[in-house]
Design a protein around this motif. Structure first.
Motif, short mmCIF file in Angstrom:
data_model
loop_
_atom_site.label_atom_id
_atom_site.label_comp_id
_atom_site.label_asym_id
_atom_site.label_seq_id
_atom_site.Cartn_x
_atom_site.Cartn_y
_atom_site.Cartn_z
N LYS A 1 -55.50 80.66 -19.74
CA LYS A 1 -56.32 81.70 -19.13
C LYS A 1 -57.09 82.47 -20.20
O LYS A 1 -56.61 82.65 -21.32
N ALA A 2 -58.29 82.91 -19.83
CA ALA A 2 -59.09 83.73 -20.71
C ALA A 2 -60.00 84.62 -19.87
O ALA A 2 -60.34 84.27 -18.72
N LYS B 1 -57.53 74.82 -23.79
CA LYS B 1 -56.75 75.36 -24.92
C LYS B 1 -57.27 74.74 -26.21
O LYS B 1 -57.41 73.52 -26.32
N VAL C 1 -65.93 84.17 -24.62
CA VAL C 1 -64.65 84.89 -24.64
C VAL C 1 -64.72 85.92 -25.76
O VAL C 1 -64.80 85.56 -26.94
N GLY D 1 -58.34 85.59 -24.90
CA GLY D 1 -57.73 84.40 -24.34
C GLY D 1 -56.27 84.33 -24.70
O GLY D 1 -55.79 85.05 -25.58
#
Length: 329
Positions: A2-3, A22, A73, A110
């Protein structure tokens, strides 16, 4: 993983929690599990593309993305744990708890981030949480850099304009540790917090202009971009130093003249965020000389709310976003 992602510039509502790939560390990189990241004013400025200092707008737009953000991000300052290392990395090992900066790679919003092992990453102070550690690098590195540049001596009078922000709270504590008498300038809601961490005197900028008080100082350290250059220089004692964290181009030019033709010095050399400086901060934290002030911790899903908290300037310390908080919610 998740981010918190933003795919276009805009209000805090452009921030969304997404599943992203990832990262895999290269031979010279470290894969880090991010436990907490600071939500900074710079994060908010990059998200909205509305910067306090306007002179670098065009080069930043090219670097960050002309139409939409290249790096989606955010997050430049964090604390976390080494998940794995590339085959060329000997400085870190799996399980090491660290804190530091992602530089222009960003990515600390993240659950994981990959960084070169040469980046400013050092062991986390042993006596603080991940959230408290994440609140250190931005404010601490900049404050230590500028306070050293100011060459503060024991007994000197130091004024910090914008003392309630990330840099200001560390600047205040570091100046006190150097033996200074410190005056803090910010809004009334931050007075109690600033006095608690060592402020000897306080000005509420919404009610009083410190440059008109008749007081003079050996060092004035300002984070506020629209501060009057001439008024601050006039409020300095002979051989005083005016230190600017967010200077306009005109202030930079005037600083050269001030330093060359008067007995006062104006300083705007930007922080290099060096490993030695972060290690010095770690030592000061473990010795109890300084501490991070965490206002609130938000989950990933609360990222927009965290940005609003930073932008409204109502925070009493540093705002942190935490993957751990996210998991506990």
């Amino acid at each position: 993983m998740k981010a918190v992602v933003y795919k276009k510039y805009g209000s805090p509502d452009v921030l969304q929690v997404k599943e992203v790939e990832k990262p895999i560390p290269k031979d010279n990189e470290v894969l880090l599990k991010v436990h907490a990241a600071e939500v900074t004013k710079a994060d908010c400025e990059m998200r909205s593309f509305n910067f306090q200092v306007k002179w670098f707008w065009l080069p930043l737009r090219v670097v960050l993305g002309i139409i939409k953000p290249k790096r989606q991000v955010l997050g430049g300052y964090f604390a976390g744990e080494v998940e794995s290392v590339g085959k060329e990395v000997s400085k870190f090992k799996k399980g090491d708890q660290v804190f530091g900066t992602t530089q222009l790679r960003l990515g600390a919003y993240g659950e994981y981030v990959c960084l070169p092992a040469t980046y400013t990453l050092v062991p986390k102070p042993s006596n603080v949480s991940f959230e408290e550690a994440a609140a250190v690098p931005l404010g601490g590195l900049n404050a230590l850099h500028f306070m050293r540049k100011a060459n503060i001596q024991n007994g000197e009078k130091v004024l910090i304009n914008g003392a309630g922000g990330s840099i200001g709270t560390f600047g205040l504590q570091i100046a006190k540790a150097m033996g200074a008498e410190v005056t803090a300038v910010d809004s009334t809601i931050k007075e109690e917090m600033l006095r608690r961490i060592g402020a000897d005197h306080f000005f509420d900028y919404t009610k009083e202009d410190f440059t008109k008080s008749g007081q003079t100082y050996d060092v004035i350290f300002s984070m506020v971009a629209n501060t009057s250059y001439s008024k601050c220089v006039k409020a300095l004692n002979p051989k005083g130093r005016y230190v600017m964290a967010n200077p306009h181009i005109s202030d930079m030019l005037r600083s050269v003249l001030t330093s060359k033709f008067t007995d006062k010095t104006a300083i705007f050399v930007f922080a290099g965020e060096k490993e030695e400086e972060l290690l010095a901060l770690k030592e000061m934290i473990e010795e109890g000389k300084i501490k991070s002030i965490v206002d609130r911790v938000y989950s990933f899903e609360q990222a927009a709310e965290a940005h609003r908290r930073v932008e409204t300037e109502q925070r009493l310390g540093t705002v942190v976003i935490s993957a751990e908080h996210n998991n506990q919610s």
